[in-house]
Design a protein around this motif. Sequence first.
Motif, PDB file in Angstrom:
ATOM      1  N   ALA A 122      41.734  20.812 -30.430  1.00  0.00           N
ATOM      2  CA  ALA A 122      41.998  19.774 -29.455  1.00  0.00           C
ATOM      3  C   ALA A 122      43.495  19.543 -29.333  1.00  0.00           C
ATOM      4  O   ALA A 122      44.265  19.798 -30.252  1.00  0.00           O
ATOM      5  N   LYS A 123      43.924  19.068 -28.152  1.00  0.00           N
ATOM      6  CA  LYS A 123      45.327  18.784 -27.936  1.00  0.00           C
ATOM      7  C   LYS A 123      45.780  17.661 -28.863  1.00  0.00           C
ATOM      8  O   LYS A 123      45.073  16.684 -29.055  1.00  0.00           O
ATOM      9  N   ALA A 139      45.658   8.215 -33.104  1.00  0.00           N
ATOM     10  CA  ALA A 139      44.568   8.823 -33.879  1.00  0.00           C
ATOM     11  C   ALA A 139      45.060   9.234 -35.261  1.00  0.00           C
ATOM     12  O   ALA A 139      44.345   9.084 -36.260  1.00  0.00           O
ATOM     13  N   ASN A 140      46.283   9.769 -35.342  1.00  0.00           N
ATOM     14  CA  ASN A 140      46.839  10.147 -36.641  1.00  0.00           C
ATOM     15  C   ASN A 140      46.978   8.945 -37.561  1.00  0.00           C
ATOM     16  O   ASN A 140      46.658   9.012 -38.757  1.00  0.00           O
ATOM     17  N   MET A 141      47.467   7.839 -37.021  1.00  0.00           N
ATOM     18  CA  MET A 141      47.651   6.641 -37.837  1.00  0.00           C
ATOM     19  C   MET A 141      46.318   6.127 -38.369  1.00  0.00           C
ATOM     20  O   MET A 141      46.235   5.651 -39.504  1.00  0.00           O
ATOM     21  N   LEU A 142      45.266   6.228 -37.558  1.00  0.00           N
ATOM     22  CA  LEU A 142      43.967   5.709 -37.962  1.00  0.00           C
ATOM     23  C   LEU A 142      43.287   6.642 -38.968  1.00  0.00           C
ATOM     24  O   LEU A 142      42.974   6.231 -40.096  1.00  0.00           O
ATOM     25  N   PHE A 143      43.086   7.887 -38.580  1.00  0.00           N
ATOM     26  CA  PHE A 143      42.316   8.813 -39.419  1.00  0.00           C
ATOM     27  C   PHE A 143      43.147   9.369 -40.579  1.00  0.00           C
ATOM     28  O   PHE A 143      42.707   9.356 -41.730  1.00  0.00           O
ATOM     29  N   TRP A 154      38.764  15.160 -35.775  1.00  0.00           N
ATOM     30  CA  TRP A 154      38.573  16.350 -34.941  1.00  0.00           C
ATOM     31  C   TRP A 154      37.579  16.073 -33.820  1.00  0.00           C
ATOM     32  O   TRP A 154      37.816  16.449 -32.662  1.00  0.00           O
ATOM     33  N   TYR A 155      36.468  15.401 -34.147  1.00  0.00           N
ATOM     34  CA  TYR A 155      35.450  15.115 -33.127  1.00  0.00           C
ATOM     35  C   TYR A 155      35.991  14.171 -32.058  1.00  0.00           C
ATOM     36  O   TYR A 155      35.780  14.390 -30.858  1.00  0.00           O
ATOM     37  N   ARG A 168      38.471  15.980 -29.862  1.00  0.00           N
ATOM     38  CA  ARG A 168      37.794  16.957 -29.006  1.00  0.00           C
ATOM     39  C   ARG A 168      37.105  16.257 -27.834  1.00  0.00           C
ATOM     40  O   ARG A 168      37.194  16.737 -26.693  1.00  0.00           O
ATOM     41  N   LYS A 169      36.438  15.150 -28.096  1.00  0.00           N
ATOM     42  CA  LYS A 169      35.792  14.399 -27.009  1.00  0.00           C
ATOM     43  C   LYS A 169      36.832  13.877 -26.028  1.00  0.00           C
ATOM     44  O   LYS A 169      36.602  13.882 -24.812  1.00  0.00           O
ATOM     45  N   GLU A 170      37.971  13.411 -26.553  1.00  0.00           N
ATOM     46  CA  GLU A 170      39.030  12.925 -25.666  1.00  0.00           C
ATOM     47  C   GLU A 170      39.552  14.047 -24.781  1.00  0.00           C
ATOM     48  O   GLU A 170      39.787  13.853 -23.578  1.00  0.00           O
TER      49      GLU A 170
END
Length: 235
Positions: free
Chosen positions: A3-4, A109-113, A199-200, A203-205
Amino acid sequence: MPAKGTSPFATFLIIGPVCFFLGILFALFPYDYHVLWTTPSSTPPALAATLTNALPTTTSDPRATYFALQENHLRFLHASPPLISRILHIVIGTGILGFMLKLYKPSEANMLFDGASLALYMCGITVYIANIVKGLRTVTAGAYGGQAVPEGESIHGKVLEGTEGEFIGREDSLRVLAASNTILALVLVGVLVLQAGQWYAQRKETEEMEEMDKADEKRAAAKAMGKEGGGKKKQ
């Protein structure tokens, strides 16, 4: 396709060490199973025969054989060559490097996961240093509870005399080590779950963004066709 916004190499640097540590813990699980999770009804005769010299005295406790197995295995691990511990520490550092690469210029997303994954990873390192390393040294020295048991004496006898002091006991110390392995395994599984969730989600985004782009292209194409049709009618 990744994913991007993801960093496959940095993710590999995280997942690789985590799976490596889970493999080590899985190899330790046969030693921890009867010590922590279940009470065996009896000791298999073949297993008891191999531990005749490991048990100084005969006992009716069905777990005694498994305590001896775990203790001997932990002493063997702690007495392993320095190369083993160096490889282990290099793998730990590899995981930290992966988190540093992913959090260099973090997105939301990086900060969260990845932030939560790093917190769990550091918790695992804390359990390793505070419980497992200290427990290995205790088992090797036989200094359960912070003191060495004098030769010819036992924890059970000191408890009956009321002079046990700070002794925790051999069995309890080995159970703590087994529980630490279980806690560490759960923490590492949590890291894998968070990385899979990231990753999921990304990918959905990416799929939603591609669908929106396709819809915009269709609208633009429809408008262009409409303009071309209107121009032909005027002519």
